[in-house]
Structures are given as C-alpha cells and as structure tokens.
Design a protein around this motif. Structure first.
Motif, PDB file in Angstrom:
ATOM      1  N   GLY A  63       0.743  -1.193   0.065  1.00 43.09           N
ATOM      2  CA  GLY A  63       0.085   0.116   0.050  1.00 43.09           C
ATOM      3  C   GLY A  63       0.735   1.239   0.020  1.00 43.09           C
ATOM      4  O   GLY A  63       0.194   2.508   0.134  1.00 43.09           O
ATOM      5  N   ALA A  64       2.049   1.176  -0.109  1.00 44.36           N
ATOM      6  CA  ALA A  64       2.971   2.496  -0.137  1.00 44.36           C
ATOM      7  C   ALA A  64       4.080   2.274  -1.158  1.00 44.36           C
ATOM      8  O   ALA A  64       4.344   1.018  -1.585  1.00 44.36           O
ATOM      9  CB  ALA A  64       3.634   2.654   1.129  1.00 44.36           C
ATOM     10  N   PRO A  65       4.556   3.423  -1.780  1.00 46.90           N
ATOM     11  CA  PRO A  65       5.561   3.313  -2.834  1.00 46.90           C
ATOM     12  C   PRO A  65       6.986   3.271  -2.248  1.00 46.90           C
ATOM     13  O   PRO A  65       7.915   4.048  -2.176  1.00 46.90           O
ATOM     14  CB  PRO A  65       5.610   4.694  -3.366  1.00 46.90           C
ATOM     15  CG  PRO A  65       4.888   5.585  -2.193  1.00 46.90           C
ATOM     16  CD  PRO A  65       4.008   4.627  -1.495  1.00 46.90           C
ATOM     17  N   CYS A  66       7.266   2.046  -1.698  1.00 49.75           N
ATOM     18  CA  CYS A  66       8.538   1.573  -0.978  1.00 49.75           C
ATOM     19  C   CYS A  66       8.680   0.098  -1.076  1.00 49.75           C
ATOM     20  O   CYS A  66       8.097  -0.449  -1.721  1.00 49.75           O
ATOM     21  CB  CYS A  66       8.634   1.971   0.555  1.00 49.75           C
ATOM     22  SG  CYS A  66       7.451   1.085   1.588  1.00 49.75           S
ATOM     23  N   THR A 152      10.277  10.920  -1.677  1.00 49.48           N
ATOM     24  CA  THR A 152       8.837  10.401  -1.661  1.00 49.48           C
ATOM     25  C   THR A 152       8.280   9.871  -0.247  1.00 49.48           C
ATOM     26  O   THR A 152       7.221  10.368  -0.037  1.00 49.48           O
ATOM     27  CB  THR A 152       9.072   8.895  -2.442  1.00 49.48           C
ATOM     28  OG1 THR A 152       9.345   9.187  -3.907  1.00 49.48           O
ATOM     29  CG2 THR A 152       7.624   8.237  -2.629  1.00 49.48           C
ATOM     30  N   ALA A 153       9.285   9.720   0.613  1.00 50.66           N
ATOM     31  CA  ALA A 153       8.637   9.700   2.043  1.00 50.66           C
ATOM     32  C   ALA A 153       8.458  10.960   2.569  1.00 50.66           C
ATOM     33  O   ALA A 153       7.456  10.866   3.300  1.00 50.66           O
ATOM     34  CB  ALA A 153       9.844   8.794   2.876  1.00 50.66           C
ATOM     35  N   LEU A 154       8.999  11.872   1.979  1.00 52.42           N
ATOM     36  CA  LEU A 154       8.868  13.147   2.736  1.00 52.42           C
ATOM     37  C   LEU A 154       7.105  13.701   2.165  1.00 52.42           C
ATOM     38  O   LEU A 154       6.788  14.403   2.956  1.00 52.42           O
ATOM     39  CB  LEU A 154       9.763  14.362   2.104  1.00 52.42           C
ATOM     40  CG  LEU A 154       9.704  15.743   2.615  1.00 52.42           C
ATOM     41  CD1 LEU A 154      10.121  15.778   4.186  1.00 52.42           C
ATOM     42  CD2 LEU A 154      10.808  16.642   1.869  1.00 52.42           C
ATOM     43  N   GLU A 155       6.879  13.196   1.025  1.00 52.30           N
ATOM     44  CA  GLU A 155       5.568  13.676   0.576  1.00 52.30           C
ATOM     45  C   GLU A 155       4.295  12.747   1.012  1.00 52.30           C
ATOM     46  O   GLU A 155       3.346  12.938   0.508  1.00 52.30           O
ATOM     47  CB  GLU A 155       5.605  13.582  -1.093  1.00 52.30           C
ATOM     48  CG  GLU A 155       6.856  14.443  -1.765  1.00 52.30           C
ATOM     49  CD  GLU A 155       7.309  14.107  -3.132  1.00 52.30           C
ATOM     50  OE1 GLU A 155       6.633  13.304  -3.561  1.00 52.30           O
ATOM     51  OE2 GLU A 155       7.782  14.907  -3.579  1.00 52.30           O
ATOM     52  N   GLN A 156       4.751  11.853   1.972  1.00 50.50           N
ATOM     53  CA  GLN A 156       3.571  10.884   2.398  1.00 50.50           C
ATOM     54  C   GLN A 156       2.687  11.664   3.450  1.00 50.50           C
ATOM     55  O   GLN A 156       2.972  11.529   4.682  1.00 50.50           O
ATOM     56  CB  GLN A 156       4.147   9.775   2.899  1.00 50.50           C
ATOM     57  CG  GLN A 156       4.775   8.673   1.919  1.00 50.50           C
ATOM     58  CD  GLN A 156       4.203   8.533   0.649  1.00 50.50           C
ATOM     59  OE1 GLN A 156       3.009   7.980   0.785  1.00 50.50           O
ATOM     60  NE2 GLN A 156       4.605   8.894  -0.359  1.00 50.50           N
ATOM     61  N   ALA A 157       1.672  12.330   3.079  1.00 48.37           N
ATOM     62  CA  ALA A 157       0.896  13.187   3.775  1.00 48.37           C
ATOM     63  C   ALA A 157       0.293  12.700   5.149  1.00 48.37           C
ATOM     64  O   ALA A 157       0.181  12.961   6.169  1.00 48.37           O
ATOM     65  CB  ALA A 157      -0.089  13.871   2.937  1.00 48.37           C
ATOM     66  N   GLU A 158       0.069  11.429   4.861  1.00 57.21           N
ATOM     67  CA  GLU A 158      -0.692  10.495   6.130  1.00 57.21           C
ATOM     68  C   GLU A 158       0.326   9.805   6.959  1.00 57.21           C
ATOM     69  O   GLU A 158      -0.387   9.505   8.082  1.00 57.21           O
ATOM     70  CB  GLU A 158      -1.469   9.430   5.521  1.00 57.21           C
ATOM     71  CG  GLU A 158      -0.980   8.263   4.856  1.00 57.21           C
ATOM     72  CD  GLU A 158      -0.289   8.531   3.527  1.00 57.21           C
ATOM     73  OE1 GLU A 158       0.460   7.867   2.941  1.00 57.21           O
ATOM     74  OE2 GLU A 158      -0.358   9.548   2.905  1.00 57.21           O
ATOM     75  N   ALA A 166      12.197  11.609   7.039  1.00 55.89           N
ATOM     76  CA  ALA A 166      12.831  11.871   5.830  1.00 55.89           C
ATOM     77  C   ALA A 166      13.389  13.365   5.863  1.00 55.89           C
ATOM     78  O   ALA A 166      14.599  13.666   5.453  1.00 55.89           O
ATOM     79  CB  ALA A 166      11.666  11.728   4.722  1.00 55.89           C
ATOM     80  N   ALA A 167      12.520  14.239   6.599  1.00 58.27           N
ATOM     81  CA  ALA A 167      13.126  15.371   6.459  1.00 58.27           C
ATOM     82  C   ALA A 167      14.336  15.567   7.330  1.00 58.27           C
ATOM     83  O   ALA A 167      15.379  16.411   7.010  1.00 58.27           O
ATOM     84  CB  ALA A 167      11.969  16.480   7.116  1.00 58.27           C
ATOM     85  N   PHE A 168      14.483  14.904   8.475  1.00 61.08           N
ATOM     86  CA  PHE A 168      15.634  14.944   9.161  1.00 61.08           C
ATOM     87  C   PHE A 168      16.938  14.482   8.379  1.00 61.08           C
ATOM     88  O   PHE A 168      17.868  15.165   8.174  1.00 61.08           O
ATOM     89  CB  PHE A 168      15.564  14.125  10.410  1.00 61.08           C
ATOM     90  CG  PHE A 168      16.890  13.834  10.843  1.00 61.08           C
ATOM     91  CD1 PHE A 168      17.514  14.565  12.035  1.00 61.08           C
ATOM     92  CD2 PHE A 168      17.444  12.550  10.825  1.00 61.08           C
ATOM     93  CE1 PHE A 168      18.611  14.516  12.602  1.00 61.08           C
ATOM     94  CE2 PHE A 168      18.656  12.319  11.434  1.00 61.08           C
ATOM     95  CZ  PHE A 168      19.180  13.200  12.303  1.00 61.08           C
ATOM     96  N   HIS A 169      16.589  13.473   7.649  1.00 63.46           N
ATOM     97  CA  HIS A 169      17.966  12.972   6.938  1.00 63.46           C
ATOM     98  C   HIS A 169      18.075  13.706   5.584  1.00 63.46           C
ATOM     99  O   HIS A 169      19.502  14.010   5.249  1.00 63.46           O
ATOM    100  CB  HIS A 169      17.605  11.531   6.422  1.00 63.46           C
ATOM    101  CG  HIS A 169      17.618  10.512   7.534  1.00 63.46           C
ATOM    102  ND1 HIS A 169      19.038  10.161   8.015  1.00 63.46           N
ATOM    103  CD2 HIS A 169      16.885   9.858   8.230  1.00 63.46           C
ATOM    104  CE1 HIS A 169      19.033   9.373   9.044  1.00 63.46           C
ATOM    105  NE2 HIS A 169      17.627   9.114   9.254  1.00 63.46           N
ATOM    106  N   LEU A 170      17.284  14.343   5.254  1.00 56.00           N
ATOM    107  CA  LEU A 170      17.342  15.142   4.111  1.00 56.00           C
ATOM    108  C   LEU A 170      18.046  16.462   4.372  1.00 56.00           C
ATOM    109  O   LEU A 170      19.045  16.948   3.898  1.00 56.00           O
ATOM    110  CB  LEU A 170      16.209  15.551   2.959  1.00 56.00           C
ATOM    111  CG  LEU A 170      15.531  14.189   2.303  1.00 56.00           C
ATOM    112  CD1 LEU A 170      14.170  14.656   1.852  1.00 56.00           C
ATOM    113  CD2 LEU A 170      16.655  13.986   1.307  1.00 56.00           C
TER     114      LEU A 170
END
Length: 177
Positions: A63-66, A152-158, A166-170
């Motif tokens: 159910g997720a793009p990973c 892509t992880a950063l864009e997972q609104a839910e 994701a934000a931390f690592h980016l």
C-alpha cells in the motif's frame, strides 16, 4: 537519544539497534549507479540473529511506494498465514482472491543477499516502483524494514513520523529545501 551501531554508510553516524531481535532505528544510505546500497550493520546483524543468513526478502509494499524487507524466516510465517487464508477462502468458495494474493506476493518479491561489504543490489522492478534514486531511507518497523526514496517519504501526507524521518535525513544530507 542515539541508537548504538557503527553507522557505516548511514548519515549522522546513527545505526540500527539489535534488541529483542526486532529491527529498530532508521538511516540513509547512498545508492550507486548499479543500484547498490549498504544495509545498516545492525539490520544485517538482526537478520543473522534471526537465522536468515545473509538473505533479505524484498517485496513491493502492498500500500505504499516503497520496498518492504524481511528476513527469510518471515517466509515461513507468511506461508502459514497464506495457508490459513486459503482455507477460509475455499470454505467461502472464493478461488480468485487466493490467486491474486499469491501473484501479488510471489511475483513481486525477491531474495537478495549482501556481499562482504554489506551491500545489496536492489532489484530493478522494486527500485523503479519505489522511485529510489541516489539515496535510500531505511525505516524499521519491528518485524521488518522499509526502503524509501527520501523525497517520496517526505511527500507521504498521512504519515507524520515518516515525513519527519525523511526531513531529518534530507536536512542532514543538505538536500532539503
């Protein structure tokens, strides 16, 4: 709180923790042009401790793009669960769900072994489906772990926790806007 681990191949020197034979922690790894990336040392240790040798079972996430990953021992649990679901479906006269489920699981999963440096080559289909480019975000969930493209992880609104990781690592990598 920092988790123990050698952090090799991970941003920030953080690793994954082997405790209770569960996958824990998170990390960022570079992906080279051949699709190779370093699996966190403690993830490898967890797999070996759980009796998986050097093998990781990688599959598309339902159910997720990973990419979702388990040790090979998980296959036995999966087979038991699938047999029970099959029994229930047959009692209901449903043969189609069984075929679709098995096709979804077995045609999109692959065993992958790491080399002496702890690197694996991501299967092209899974890498493409998960949109993984030059970096891969490892996120543990106890019985397994996921591999995400950090953007892509950063864009997972839910999923606020995933976005935060994701934000931390980016940010740490210097790629966040």
């Amino acid at each position: 709180m920092r988790a123990p681990g050698d952090g090799k191949g991970l941003s920030g020197g953080d690793g994954a923790e082997v405790a209770g034979q569960k996958f824990r922690w998170h990390g960022l790894s570079s992906v080279d042009l051949k699709g190779r990336l370093s699996v966190p040392a403690a993830y490898r240790q967890t797999i070996e401790t759980r009796g998986g040798g050097r093998d990781i079972l990688m599959s598309k996430h339902p159910g997720a793009p990973c990419i979702v990953c388990y040790d090979r021992g998980f296959e036995e649990e999966l087979d038991r669960d699938l047999k029970e679901q099959r029994r229930i479906e047959l009692e209901r006269g449903d043969n189609i769900s069984f075929i679709r489920r098995h096709r979804g699981i077995y045609s999109t999963s692959a065993p992958v072994s790491w080399d002496s440096s702890g690197r694996v080559i991501l299967p092209d289909y899974l890498k493409d489906r998960a949109h993984i480019g030059a970096a891969a975000l490892f996120v543990a969930f106890g019985d397994g772990f996921e591999i995400w493209d950090p953007q892509t992880a950063l864009e997972q609104a839910e999923d606020e926790d995933l976005r935060e990781l994701a934000a931390f690592h980016l940010r740490e990598k210097g790629a966040a806007s």
